[in-house]
Scaffold this active site. Structure first.
Site, PDB file in Angstrom:
ATOM      1  N   HIS A 105      50.043 119.078  92.675  1.00  0.00           N
ATOM      2  CA  HIS A 105      51.305 118.777  92.006  1.00  0.00           C
ATOM      3  C   HIS A 105      52.291 119.891  92.278  1.00  0.00           C
ATOM      4  CE1 HIS A 105      48.503 116.175  89.796  1.00  0.00           C
ATOM      5  NE2 HIS A 105      49.519 115.341  89.908  1.00  0.00           N
ATOM      6  N   ARG A 153      37.467 105.607  88.608  1.00  0.00           N
ATOM      7  CA  ARG A 153      38.234 104.385  88.355  1.00  0.00           C
ATOM      8  C   ARG A 153      37.286 103.207  88.431  1.00  0.00           C
ATOM      9  NH1 ARG A 153      43.786 105.662  91.819  1.00  0.00           N
ATOM     10  NH2 ARG A 153      44.161 107.681  90.796  1.00  0.00           N
ATOM     11  N   CYS A 196      46.600 114.576  86.933  1.00  0.00           N
ATOM     12  CA  CYS A 196      47.937 115.040  86.568  1.00  0.00           C
ATOM     13  C   CYS A 196      48.073 115.576  85.138  1.00  0.00           C
ATOM     14  CB  CYS A 196      48.991 113.966  86.798  1.00  0.00           C
ATOM     15  SG  CYS A 196      48.506 112.652  87.900  1.00  0.00           S
ATOM     16  N   ASP A 218      44.136 116.711  95.553  1.00  0.00           N
ATOM     17  CA  ASP A 218      45.342 116.520  94.781  1.00  0.00           C
ATOM     18  C   ASP A 218      46.183 117.786  94.743  1.00  0.00           C
ATOM     19  OD1 ASP A 218      46.892 114.984  93.202  1.00  0.00           O
ATOM     20  OD2 ASP A 218      45.555 114.963  91.480  1.00  0.00           O
ATOM     21  N   LYS A 266      58.173 106.927  96.915  1.00  0.00           N
ATOM     22  CA  LYS A 266      57.121 107.682  97.596  1.00  0.00           C
ATOM     23  C   LYS A 266      57.105 107.433  99.094  1.00  0.00           C
ATOM     24  CE  LYS A 266      53.774 103.967  96.872  1.00  0.00           C
ATOM     25  NZ  LYS A 266      52.391 103.585  96.623  1.00  0.00           N
ATOM     26  N   GLN A 306      39.990 113.367  94.735  1.00  0.00           N
ATOM     27  CA  GLN A 306      41.333 113.470  95.308  1.00  0.00           C
ATOM     28  C   GLN A 306      41.586 114.896  95.759  1.00  0.00           C
ATOM     29  OE1 GLN A 306      43.722 112.164  91.938  1.00  0.00           O
ATOM     30  NE2 GLN A 306      44.145 110.256  93.008  1.00  0.00           N
ATOM     31  N   HIS A 350      53.615 114.373  93.175  1.00  0.00           N
ATOM     32  CA  HIS A 350      52.168 114.267  93.423  1.00  0.00           C
ATOM     33  C   HIS A 350      52.000 114.205  94.932  1.00  0.00           C
ATOM     34  CE1 HIS A 350      51.555 112.509  89.360  1.00  0.00           C
ATOM     35  NE2 HIS A 350      52.710 111.946  89.602  1.00  0.00           N
TER      36      HIS A 350
END
Lengths: 600, 600
Positions: free
Chosen positions: B342, B320, B291, B340, B428, B338, B474
């Site tokens: 946005h 992570r 992000c 991902d 979410k 991910q 996200h």
């Protein structure tokens, strides 16, 4: 060649004297220091009593031309230290230089031309008046420079001059420099909204904007497709690896300085705060190359002679800690994506593999619009006087050097052999390509590696059932995506061929109210035909819309007005100002697809 | 539902007693400890005087069945601490439990059935003889377990039992477990040669072999293509970022524990060795999410209301630091990619964007062969009692929670609201999908974020010319590539549909000498038609070749023998043992292309 270089050097050196003479006439308080020759001309560093700027250069240039008329010849004289110091008694810089010369027990010589005398080692034109052609030099710019390049010393004023043998050569140089400035990928990267480097994120770590990431993806797609066709398989590896891996490979040791320091895991916050080592810890390193991971994949299962060659490709992002001062745009970065592959094979397969790689490299250059006739290749060999500093043995080196030479010759590469230039782990071929401005860019590389097969004990079972050492080749076609995209931007001056253009077509409705709906229809149609199309929905005037789109070097613009809406035919304008009128969207789509297919 | 659960609990609990009774009859020296109910049955921990193994379980099971005949009812009695300790005087474990109960001032109760009495809180069947159906339980396995789960304590022997209400339910469970074992992506990952995790590289950092990397690329290609169609743009960001970035985002602070420690650059080797801080240093962190990079791209140029929404997608590999013990195959890793994106938009665009994302998610599930009728959705809301622990304001939360609820309802999602389950930064929707065995897998997520827009001050110029805060979403469709591929492997038991199969066709020449040349022709033909084809050049027998290819779950096998070579027609065998005979290579190619197109 040597003569021409010497003549140019003497010309530039004489001009440095001439500039100093002009400066002293105009600013008698000035202290002269040193004035060497550089790549495109000369400079001289002065201590002025009051600052000067670029605006003063024409005046100095004019004075130089005046003085030049009387500069018929250089004479020189040897001086004693005492005489020399007397002459420069008020100039501490020259005194320092004289001391240095004395310390080295060298001769002190003064050179004089016209009224100007300078401490100098010589190397001038015989007759400046005659030999310095009209318009062959130009004062370029003023800059600050510390005495002897040391920031603890006083800041002097440096005047740069450009000089070539003829006016034409100077003009050619100036044009090319102008063109290079326009094509600078850092400048175009911003104008075309391709990427930016963000100090908050980190130096040398580019962020790719939508258009840049699209360009990247197009290149990557093409790259992958061609690799599959050429019998490569893909692999994927992480960006960090346990330090053990890098100790085995040997990078942790001789390559430390170029690696980011380790990430120590297992340390508790308390241990961290007290700067203590963790009780149980592991260290991970950002990968500076992909090889050890590929090796571990190879070693996961035993391999037989029938399994070879393997050709494993990965666009792997690696991290190397370059000094901040050495970073530059996309060409010197700290994180970059190698278009890497490793070929692990038997000795009897080496020759064929090399041929295939070289064909592949030349194919790629062609595909991206480079003239393969201008490719320069460098064959790096070991230093035969220093055999002990290399991994591998004589047999391996002799075989690989010979086979590289043989294939380079067979493939009619324009190659130069460079003794002692090989990496310690093996000989290699490096490829440099010429861009549209004639500048050479380091690009592909093809390297043997004797180090990793030994360190990781990479073997296969040969036909006799014995374990045999494999041959290993590293190769990259682009070198890195970042660098290659930088090159493409400059080569094409941002006007990418259609197949590479992140935006291929922009639709410009004349009136938001009257033409936007129809423009949206055309947009939808082209998008469904896999054309990368954008619709300008801004409220700007048509001429502004056209200007914007052309600045972004978008290949085709579709202007939608009353005529187009009624006739259902399009009017197209290319970025080169070619017009196509009365074309249906289907015809235009077909034309685009053909052009994309042909990679024009 | 509650009743059924209670009944099953009581059944399992009674069986734990019954097993302890049987163990004591067979091994009277044994000390009993505790025996709770678990998800699929029960266990009991014992201290045996001499070790037992899985081989002893049938004997114990037989004894249980014998005893069961006389187990008509449970009786219970309250005991004083003294009485209880007297009863268990030689059993230090029970004494410890009795002390604990006394300390908590709770009642001490003994339950007895048949000849067996245990310290127990109750919860049994009324009449075990009658209620425990024939064949509804089975002793499963023996394992070691520390007393009270503490490794400083003595290691006990745990016996696991499986128990369901009926024999049929137990059998169904056993079959499903067997099937799950066969489908385990770690096992299949090895058999299909997709990936491996290498301790030398690092725990939780998978290495993708050619077939796995190809599977990944196929999925990624599809993913990118669909994102372009859905109006997303691509972006790209590095894997490390300056700590400043993570301080701004707030991750460096509340998210430390999940991040790899910083890489400190600038420290000299000497400073390092002396554990000193560098004079000038920067700290870089491996990104745990993408992000902040996307935010920096957004902020590179000012945005107007006309520029919104932006939908920026990246398959970004993040790192992570999960605990080693929690890592598992591809589903819990330390480095994962991910899928991902946005979405940064205006308030008036939120609803439409949510709809589009939900449609996209469901489209993706369908494309990968999941039944969208079984998708479970969880709407995580904030805890209204604890408003101060959340970023953002009431207006924002009320609006986004309401709009999520509205869209989930409109889209007829099977959703459950979970109060207090929202992340601190926004509400979410989480999506779980059911695999072929009916197991739920956490997959897509769609999250609002009030934190980053505030911390990075993300705004756009609205129609009034004022700076207005953007909304930020996200979303990930797969969650991560690693996890999703793990799921796909288990869902399909490795037999991927044709379009996903890393190898679609394998050619098996019967004789190396007689049929290899023709096999190579077919190979070349299919490869030119973009079919992922392999040629088995091993010297194995045909039946072994077929067995190998079927174990690798390759969709189609082409056997090349005399007949095929002469007739120029192929014989195809599918992995499901279907045969196609007398088909030309062109016809087969067309059939394959159609099947790939249809994603069957």
């Amino acid at each position: 060649m040597e003569d021409k270089n010497e003549k140019l050097h003497n010309l530039r050196h004489s001009l440095a004297h001439l500039m100093a003479a002009a400066v002293l006439e105009l600013y008698p308080e000035t202290k002269t220091t040193i004035g060497p020759v550089i790549e495109d001309g000369f400079y001289y560093d002065f201590e002025f009593s009051s600052p000067i700027s670029d605006k003063d250069l024409p005046k100095i240039e004019k004075k130089m031309k005046e003085i030049l008329k009387s500069w018929k010849e250089f004479s020189h004289e040897e001086k004693t230290e005492k005489e020399a110091k007397e002459f420069f008694q008020d100039n501490e810089y020259k005194i320092e230089l004289i001391n240095d010369i004395s310390d080295k027990k060298e001769k002190i010589t003064f050179y004089t031309c016209g009224n100007f005398t300078d401490l100098c080692r010589g190397g001038h034109l015989e007759n400046p008046t005659k030999e310095i052609k009209d318009g062959c030099f130009k004062l370029d710019r003023v800059a600050g420079a510390y005495w002897r390049g040391d920031e603890k010393n006083k800041m002097l004023t440096r005047i740069y001059g450009l000089a070539f043998e003829t006016k034409e050569e100077l003009e050619k140089y100036l044009n090319q420099r102008e063109e290079a400035k326009k094509r600078d990928h850092r400048k175009l990267g911003k104008e075309l909204d391709l990427f930016h480097i963000d100090e908050k994120v980190g130096s040398g770590l580019p962020l790719w904007h939508p258009r840049g990431a699209m360009l990247w993806r197009i290149i990557e797609d093409f790259w992958y497709g061609e690799h599959i066709k050429n019998g490569y398989d893909l692999v994927r590896s992480p960006h960090i690896g346990n330090r053990i891996l890098w100790e085995t490979s040997g990078h942790w040791g001789f390559y430390n300085a170029s690696m980011y320091p380790p990430i120590e895991v297992g340390q508790t916050l308390e241990e961290k705060q007290q700067n203590k080592k963790a009780e149980i810890s592991e260290e991970y390193l950002l990968k500076p190359m992909n090889c050890p991971f590929h090796v571990q994949i190879f070693k996961d299962t035993p391999k037989s002679y029938r399994d070879l060659p393997v050709r494993w490709a990965e666009c792997g992002t690696v991290y190397r800690f370059e000094k901040k001062g050495e970073l530059s745009g996309l060409t010197r970065v700290r994180g970059f994506t190698q278009d890497d592959a490793h070929i692990i094979c038997r000795k009897d397969q080496v020759e064929n593999e090399l041929k295939k790689v070289i064909d592949f490299i030349l194919f790629i250059y062609k595909a991206f619009g480079f003239d393969i006739g201008t490719v320069k290749v460098f064959l790096s060999l070991r230093d035969p006087e220093n055999k002990n500093k290399y991994a591998g043995n004589d047999t391996g080196w002799n075989f690989t050097e010979e086979v590289l030479r043989k294939i380079a010759t067979e493939k009619k590469l324009d190659f130069t052999e460079e003794k002692g230039e090989a990496a310690f782990y093996g000989p290699k071929l490096d490829f440099k390509i010429k861009d549209a401005l004639g500048r050479l860019w380091q690009c592909s590389t093809l390297q043997f590696d004797f180090n990793l097969p030994e360190r990781f004990d990479i073997t296969f079972t040969n036909q006799k059932g014995e374990q045999e050492r494999t041959y290993m080749l590293h190769r990259a076609l682009f070198g890195s995506f970042e660098r290659f995209i930088g090159l493409l931007i400059e080569h094409y001056a941002g006007a990418f061929p259609l197949w590479l253009s992140p935006v291929q077509v922009k639709i410009l409705p004349i009136s938001e109210e009257k033409h936007l709906d129809y423009a949206r229809e055309i947009f939808k149609n082209l998008k469904e035909n896999n054309i990368r199309v954008e619709l300008d929905e801004s409220s700007e005037s048509l001429s502004k819309k056209i200007r914007n789109a052309k600045m972004q070097k978008i290949p085709y613009l579709i202007v939608i007005g009353d005529k187009e809406k009624e006739s259902k035919k399009l009017t197209i304008e290319s970025r080169n100002n070619e017009k196509i009128e009365n074309i249906s969207v289907e015809e235009f789509s077909t034309k685009l697809k053909k052009e994309i297919e042909e990679k024009k």
